[in-house]
Scaffold this active site. Structure first.
Site, mmCIF file in Angstrom:
data_model
loop_
_atom_site.group_PDB
_atom_site.id
_atom_site.type_symbol
_atom_site.label_atom_id
_atom_site.label_comp_id
_atom_site.label_asym_id
_atom_site.label_seq_id
_atom_site.Cartn_x
_atom_site.Cartn_y
_atom_site.Cartn_z
ATOM 1 N N SER A 1 0.840 -1.200 0.000
ATOM 2 C CA SER A 1 0.000 0.000 0.000
ATOM 3 C C SER A 1 0.874 1.248 0.000
ATOM 4 O O SER A 1 2.019 1.211 0.445
ATOM 5 C CB SER A 1 -0.899 0.010 1.235
ATOM 6 O OG SER A 1 -1.799 -1.066 1.212
ATOM 7 N N HIS A 2 0.302 2.350 -0.473
ATOM 8 C CA HIS A 2 1.014 3.623 -0.399
ATOM 9 C C HIS A 2 1.107 4.049 1.064
ATOM 10 O O HIS A 2 0.177 3.862 1.842
ATOM 11 C CB HIS A 2 0.282 4.682 -1.214
ATOM 12 C CG HIS A 2 1.112 5.887 -1.528
ATOM 13 N ND1 HIS A 2 1.422 6.844 -0.581
ATOM 14 C CD2 HIS A 2 1.697 6.288 -2.683
ATOM 15 C CE1 HIS A 2 2.162 7.786 -1.141
ATOM 16 N NE2 HIS A 2 2.350 7.475 -2.409
ATOM 17 N N ALA A 3 2.237 4.630 1.416
ATOM 18 C CA ALA A 3 2.459 4.978 2.818
ATOM 19 C C ALA A 3 1.635 6.166 3.282
ATOM 20 O O ALA A 3 1.332 6.292 4.472
ATOM 21 C CB ALA A 3 3.949 5.266 3.051
ATOM 22 N N ARG B 1 -7.617 4.164 8.016
ATOM 23 C CA ARG B 1 -7.523 3.080 7.033
ATOM 24 C C ARG B 1 -8.341 1.857 7.446
ATOM 25 O O ARG B 1 -9.065 1.273 6.635
ATOM 26 C CB ARG B 1 -6.062 2.650 6.838
ATOM 27 C CG ARG B 1 -5.213 3.627 6.061
ATOM 28 C CD ARG B 1 -3.796 3.106 5.896
ATOM 29 N NE ARG B 1 -2.981 4.067 5.158
ATOM 30 C CZ ARG B 1 -2.120 3.747 4.207
ATOM 31 N NH1 ARG B 1 -1.938 2.478 3.886
ATOM 32 N NH2 ARG B 1 -1.428 4.666 3.582
#
Length: 394
Positions: free
Chosen positions: A227-229, A284
């Site tokens: 996943s993108h940070a 998230r």
């Protein structure tokens, strides 16, 4: 045949493994003649890494096509003299020996440019030709570690290396572009230059986004798997058929489209828990439950169809077989064949379609395949070549 950009350029390469060979292979793609210096017998030790490609090394066939192999034992003065003879007329000398090794053999700019003022010298090392780390051993994984790459790659529990030789590749790319720039500069000045490429500096440049994200002691990006940070949703998601789909949102307009056309829940776009990226990033876990509840009702292809309709960037999670069979690469005719000592193999064409010339895609050489021919060019007789061979100099 059309003229390639580097036709007529000769590069002598005292190279091994990946960084320098990747640089010179790309120069060869553009037409340069690459004379690769190898050890008599086994040659470049990357030849022995594996036997995955018709009995040949996957590393070696990737970065060594279109080259000529000359075997020299540079511990012998007669072999070193041959190398110096080649460098009197070469355009580029590139080496990725241990720091100081070339200098100990007298292969310095001060010496070589006396006979050949236009010679471009490029060295690639782990840390550069000076500084406290100059003599420290450097392999790809170690540079990934020193450059902080591992600190931002992997899961929160486990740092992970890149699946390819990213530090070597970065160094090879900067050597390649620096040599191209040096050739242009020589066209203006008539003089060669000296290029010092550090793997640490090359990969550090590629780390600039996370470096700036952590500017002046700020918290760095967290390790977040695939996943993108810092952007969410952006990464892998599981569809109802168990297959993984990658997707990424870049802005609030796309978030609204995602809610309306993919999740079929347009009101979610205005939910004040998720109406800005930093909020989605912070929540998230909460948002993933909503996304999973929707995605679990679709196959991966149905999900991709919705993402395409919403113009949300997406991708299949391909393995190597999927990459070999990628329909886009095939549609653009990006595969060809190159020869090897063990027969023809499939190879990717270099990135970049160019309408004025074809890339050079000549065979991968056997160890020492071109030794006799190159020595004959230097005016060394057949009898002298046999003496050199008997002495183990070639």
């Amino acid at each position: 045949m059309s003229i390639r950009p580097l036709d007529g350029i000769t590069v002598v390469a005292l190279e091994h493994v990946i960084a320098a060979p990747f640089c010179t292979r790309q120069l060869a793609d553009l037409g340069a003649r690459i004379i690769k210096i190898e050890r008599p017998g086994d040659g470049d030790f990357a030849r022995g890494y594996d036997t995955q490609v018709e009995g040949l090394s996957s590393h070696f066939v990737w970065v060594n096509r279109s080259k000529e192999s000359l075997t020299l034992d540079l511990k012998q003065e007669s072999a070193l003299a041959i190398l110096r003879g080649l460098l009197k007329t070469a355009d580029v000398f590139i080496q990725n020996l241990a720091p100081g090794a070339a200098a100990r053999m007298g292969l310095t700019a001060e010496v070589l440019q006396k006979d050949n003022p236009g010679l471009i010298l490029c060295s690639i090392s782990g840390y550069g030709n000076d500084g406290p780390y100059r003599d420290k051993k450097a392999y790809d994984l170690l540079i990934q570690s020193e450059a902080g790459f591992l600190s931002i790659t992997g899961t929160p529990e486990t740092p992970s290396k890149a699946g390819n030789s990213i530090a070597d590749i970065a160094a090879g790319m900067y050597a390649y572009t620096n040599i191209l720039a040096a050739l242009l500069q020589r066209g203006k000045t008539g003089k060669g230059t000296v290029i010092d490429i550090s793997m640490l500096e090359a990969l550090s440049e590629w780390m600039s986004f996370p470096m700036y994200y952590a500017y002046k002691g700020a918290n760095p990006p967290s390790r977040s798997g695939a996943s993108h940070a810092t952007i969410y949703p952006y990464g892998p998601f599981i569809a109802g058929d168990g297959k993984t789909v990658m997707l990424g949102l870049q802005n609030e307009r796309e978030w609204a489209q995602f809610c309306a056309l993919v999740l079929e829940n347009p009101a979610l776009a205005q939910d004040d828990r998720f109406d800005r990226n930093f909020k989605r990033n912070e929540k998230r876990t909460e948002l993933l439950k909503i996304i999973d509840a929707c995605f679990s009702q679709m196959t991966s292809e149905q999900l991709i169809a919705r993402l395409e309709k919403a113009q949300i960037a997406n991708a299949h999670l391909n393995d190597m077989e999927g990459l070999w069979k990628h329909e886009q690469l095939k549609a653009r005719n990006r595969f060809t064949e190159v020869g090897t000592p063990n027969g023809a193999i499939t190879a990717l064409l270099p990135p970049g379609l160019n309408d004025s010339y074809d890339y050079r895609m000549d065979p991968v050489p056997a160890v020492g395949e071109h030794t006799n021919a190159i020595l004959s060019e230097l005016g060394i007789s057949s009898a002298e070549i046999e003496v050199l061979r008997a002495e183990g100099a070639i």
